[in-house]
Design an enzyme around this catalytic site. Structure first.
Site, PDB file in Angstrom:
ATOM      1  N   LYS A  47     102.574  64.722  73.346  1.00  0.00           N
ATOM      2  CA  LYS A  47     102.555  66.238  73.339  1.00  0.00           C
ATOM      3  C   LYS A  47     103.860  66.770  73.071  1.00  0.00           C
ATOM      4  O   LYS A  47     104.907  66.221  73.069  1.00  0.00           O
ATOM      5  CB  LYS A  47     102.071  66.722  74.472  1.00  0.00           C
ATOM      6  CG  LYS A  47     100.525  66.436  74.630  1.00  0.00           C
ATOM      7  CD  LYS A  47      99.826  67.452  75.846  1.00  0.00           C
ATOM      8  CE  LYS A  47      98.447  66.706  75.878  1.00  0.00           C
ATOM      9  NZ  LYS A  47      97.710  67.242  77.112  1.00  0.00           N
ATOM     10  N   ARG A  61      95.537  59.324  79.979  1.00  0.00           N
ATOM     11  CA  ARG A  61      95.051  59.628  78.727  1.00  0.00           C
ATOM     12  C   ARG A  61      96.180  59.570  77.668  1.00  0.00           C
ATOM     13  O   ARG A  61      97.089  60.253  77.631  1.00  0.00           O
ATOM     14  CB  ARG A  61      94.548  61.155  78.601  1.00  0.00           C
ATOM     15  CG  ARG A  61      93.691  61.225  77.320  1.00  0.00           C
ATOM     16  CD  ARG A  61      93.057  62.660  77.413  1.00  0.00           C
ATOM     17  NE  ARG A  61      92.316  62.899  76.135  1.00  0.00           N
ATOM     18  CZ  ARG A  61      92.752  63.251  75.094  1.00  0.00           C
ATOM     19  NH1 ARG A  61      93.973  63.520  74.893  1.00  0.00           N
ATOM     20  NH2 ARG A  61      92.007  63.516  73.953  1.00  0.00           N
TER      21      ARG A  61
HETATM   22  C1  9MG Z   1      91.059  66.553  75.052  1.00  0.00           C
HETATM   23  N1  9MG Z   1      92.354  66.361  75.671  1.00  0.00           N
HETATM   24  C2  9MG Z   1      93.638  66.710  75.067  1.00  0.00           C
HETATM   25  N2  9MG Z   1      94.584  66.957  75.872  1.00  0.00           N
HETATM   26  C3  9MG Z   1      94.243  66.687  77.137  1.00  0.00           C
HETATM   27  C4  9MG Z   1      94.506  66.337  78.444  1.00  0.00           C
HETATM   28  O1  9MG Z   1      95.845  66.336  78.668  1.00  0.00           O
HETATM   29  N3  9MG Z   1      93.587  66.126  79.550  1.00  0.00           N
HETATM   30  C5  9MG Z   1      92.335  65.987  79.006  1.00  0.00           C
HETATM   31  N4  9MG Z   1      91.467  65.648  80.190  1.00  0.00           N
HETATM   32  N5  9MG Z   1      91.518  65.878  77.806  1.00  0.00           N
HETATM   33  C6  9MG Z   1      92.610  66.105  76.987  1.00  0.00           C
END
Ligand code: 9MG
Length: 384
Positions: free
Chosen positions: A326, A360
């Site tokens: 990010k 994730r």
């Molecule tokens: C789809 N998506 C993009 N970033 C995310 C994040 O930090 N958490 C979750 N649950 N989905 C995300």
């Protein structure tokens, strides 16, 4: 996990330190602190100096108590013994409040989406989009997407998260037919190959089609509040769900996000969404919560949420963290979207160290390796 040998001592009166700063009527939230891993955790549990975090194997020896106060929050930190002495000396209803909050933090978690929550699981990101921030366009072709999904699983992903609409800051919504066209063949092929698939969508029609095609988890950045039918659909289909916090919507969410106190605001939002899910028939063991790093948050918000990630264990649900690649990593540590592996691994290790059960990530093999090293070192450490 062996229970503590000796109960933590509760003496009265409580020492007039830290916790005594709270006004009697101010509700307090507890964030586990001094979180221990591996042999250090086992030794502290054995000595009665710590409590298991979400059933273990991590343990916490201290807590930070937080209460809303004018302009933000008041925080005090101390050992669990100090907390219990203070709450015992203060009496009802503080004692019941503290004891319920500790019980929620300590309770073992039931499996979520078929995954036991005693270790960290990886959700691999598969964007079937032309415009996602780090891999936009790479997997728009269904055959390439399926190949990438299989590669993520082979590298150690426990879940493959398939998305057909970018939710990066500034992204425009795509028509639902286009989202369906992108994700259905990919979800079907991956589910038929025996993979655990989650669908990253805000739309009930896409959730339904993905579940029909074999997905078992709904990952909704609107916490099932984006469309009216989403809650009932998730409830009736028995899906596991991820409730993420987002302030606003992707197109505009980074314009001027504001919070009274970001960690408490996000926690209370997620608690309201859990309550809505439970009322709709989705039991809490099917819910994972996610503070939504980067979704309507500036860097101080992201950092505050990361610093107090363990607060979210107080919901009693599984906790998911998505920080991989990010933009805050680039701003704080340098690097474009494809040069953020180091920062992504740092965030993943931090999350695992705070007891997050699902990460994730884009870089599955690298994250697995980092986690394996962290676990090996913590397992080897001999406490003094
Ligand atoms: C789809 N998506 C993009 N970033 C995310 C994040 O930090 N958490 C979750 N649950 N989905 C995300």
């Amino acid at each position: 996990m062996a229970p503590p040998k000796a109960p933590i001592e509760v003496r009265s009166p409580a020492p007039a330190r830290g916790f005594a700063a709270f006004r009697p009527e101010a509700p307090v939230r507890l964030c586990p602190a001094a979180i221990l891993e591996g042999r250090a955790a086992a030794a502290a549990l054995d000595d009665g100096l710590a409590l298991p975090l979400a059933g273990g194997p991590l343990a916490f020896a201290e807590v930070e108590a937080l209460a809303r106060a004018p302009g933000g929050a008041l925080a005090a930190r101390g050992s669990i013994g100090e907390l219990l002495r203070w709450s015992a000396a203060t009496g009802s209803p503080r004692q019941e409040e503290v004891s319920a909050a500790l019980a929620a933090l300590v309770a073992p978690r039931r499996p979520w989406a078929g995954l036991d929550l005693e270790r960290t699981h990886l959700m691999g990101v598969l964007n079937v989009t032309p415009d996602s921030f780090s891999d936009g366009g790479a997997f728009l072709d269904p055959a390439r997407a399926v190949e990438q999904g299989r590669a993520l699983a082979a590298a150690g992903a426990d879940i493959v998260d398939v998305g057909g609409e970018s939710t990066r800051p500034g992204a425009e919504p795509v028509p639902v037919e286009e989202e369906l066209r992108r994700i259905v063949p990919v979800v079907r092929a991956l589910a038929e190959a025996g993979l655990r698939v989650s669908i990253d969508t805000r739309r009930a029609a896409v959730m339904a089609a993905a579940l029909d095609a074999g997905a078992s988890i709904i990952n909704d950045v609107t916490a099932l509040a984006g469309e009216h039918d989403s809650l009932a659909l998730a409830a009736s289909r028995g899906a596991a769900v991820v409730l993420m916090h987002m302030a606003g919507e992707p197109r505009t969410m980074q314009e001027d996000p504001r919070y009274e106190e970001v960690t408490l605001d996000v926690l209370e939002f997620l608690e309201r969404r859990i309550a809505a899910c439970v009322a709709a028939g989705i039991p809490s063991e099917r819910i994972a919560v996610d503070p939504g790093i980067g979704f309507g948050k500036q860097d101080p918000h992201n950092l505050a949420l990361l610093a107090r990630l363990a607060l979210f264990h107080g919901t009693g649900c599984a906790v998911l963290l998505g920080a991989s690649r990010k933009s805050f990593i680039g701003r704080l540590g340098g690097g474009g979207p494809r040069e953020r592996l180091g920062g992504s691994l740092a965030a993943a290790l931090w999350g695992a160290g705070q007891g997050v059960q699902i990460l994730r990530v884009h870089d599955v093999a690298e994250t697995r390796q980092a986690l394996a090293l962290q676990a090996a070192i913590a397992g080897h450490h001999t406490p003094a």
